[in-house]
Motif scaffolding. Structure first.
Motif, PDB file in Angstrom:
ATOM      1  N   GLU A   4       1.062  -1.168  -0.085  1.00 44.28           N
ATOM      2  CA  GLU A   4       0.172   0.027   0.019  1.00 44.28           C
ATOM      3  C   GLU A   4       0.947   1.131   0.073  1.00 44.28           C
ATOM      4  N   TRP A   5       0.682   2.054  -0.954  1.00 44.94           N
ATOM      5  CA  TRP A   5       1.671   3.306  -1.323  1.00 44.94           C
ATOM      6  C   TRP A   5       0.928   4.555  -1.350  1.00 44.94           C
ATOM      7  N   LEU A   6       1.106   5.197  -0.160  1.00 44.48           N
ATOM      8  CA  LEU A   6       0.222   6.740  -0.033  1.00 44.48           C
ATOM      9  C   LEU A   6       1.314   7.642  -0.072  1.00 44.48           C
ATOM     10  N   TRP A  54       3.824  -2.489   3.968  1.00 44.82           N
ATOM     11  CA  TRP A  54       3.774  -4.133   3.305  1.00 44.82           C
ATOM     12  C   TRP A  54       2.725  -4.932   4.110  1.00 44.82           C
ATOM     13  N   TRP A  55       1.919  -5.819   3.386  1.00 38.83           N
ATOM     14  CA  TRP A  55       1.047  -6.431   3.921  1.00 38.83           C
ATOM     15  C   TRP A  55       1.246  -7.990   3.107  1.00 38.83           C
ATOM     16  N   GLU A  91      -1.302   0.575  -5.244  1.00 39.78           N
ATOM     17  CA  GLU A  91      -1.017  -0.941  -4.524  1.00 39.78           C
ATOM     18  C   GLU A  91      -0.295  -1.589  -5.602  1.00 39.78           C
ATOM     19  N   TYR A  92       0.696  -2.344  -5.125  1.00 41.10           N
ATOM     20  CA  TYR A  92       1.654  -3.218  -5.627  1.00 41.10           C
ATOM     21  C   TYR A  92       1.745  -4.590  -5.388  1.00 41.10           C
ATOM     22  N   ASN A  93       2.003  -5.378  -6.110  1.00 43.31           N
ATOM     23  CA  ASN A  93       2.161  -6.740  -5.602  1.00 43.31           C
ATOM     24  C   ASN A  93       3.668  -7.085  -5.810  1.00 43.31           C
ATOM     25  N   SER A 107      -6.803  -0.459  -7.389  1.00 36.47           N
ATOM     26  CA  SER A 107      -8.145  -0.081  -6.721  1.00 36.47           C
ATOM     27  C   SER A 107      -8.254   1.494  -6.463  1.00 36.47           C
ATOM     28  N   TYR A 108      -7.449   2.090  -6.775  1.00 39.26           N
ATOM     29  CA  TYR A 108      -7.369   3.472  -6.286  1.00 39.26           C
ATOM     30  C   TYR A 108      -7.804   4.334  -7.724  1.00 39.26           C
TER      31      TYR A 108
END
Length: 108
Positions: A4-6, A54-55, A91-93, A107-108
């Motif tokens: 998740e990149w904000l 990181w998730w 969002e990145y994998n 998703s953004y």
């Protein structure tokens, strides 16, 4: 693994305060969530701040109840004294080794 990149921008004299409040309010909530791996905060002297979370899986990340996110956001805005607009959210994998089958989510 998913990222998740904000990205936000604050006044230069607010950088330290923003990061301290983020670490005090948002990071503990995220760290207590299933699937949380780690969080990094990158910043530049011009006031640009990027938070990289990181998730373990997208499903775990997205399973955080909206009520918890809303409550945490209200607490953060109250502590900061003003809302901050996100300039970018991505969002990145993360692909490990030769695994090129990773899906790209937008998703953004």
């Amino acid at each position: 693994m998913v990222i998740e990149w904000l990205k936000v921008t604050v006044e230069k004299d607010e950088i330290d305060r923003y990061i301290q409040l983020d670490q005090a309010i948002w990071t503990p909530v995220l760290a207590a969530s299933d699937g949380f791996h780690k969080k990094e905060v990158w910043w530049s002297p011009n006031g640009e701040i990027v938070m990289v979370v990181w998730w373990n899986t997208r499903e775990q990340w997205k399973a955080i109840p909206a009520s918890i996110l809303d409550e945490t956001d209200r607490a953060f805005i109250e502590a900061l004294g003003y809302p901050v607009k996100f300039l970018e959210a991505r969002e990145y994998n993360v692909t490990q080794g030769d695994d090129r089958s990773a899906k790209v989510w937008s998703s953004y």
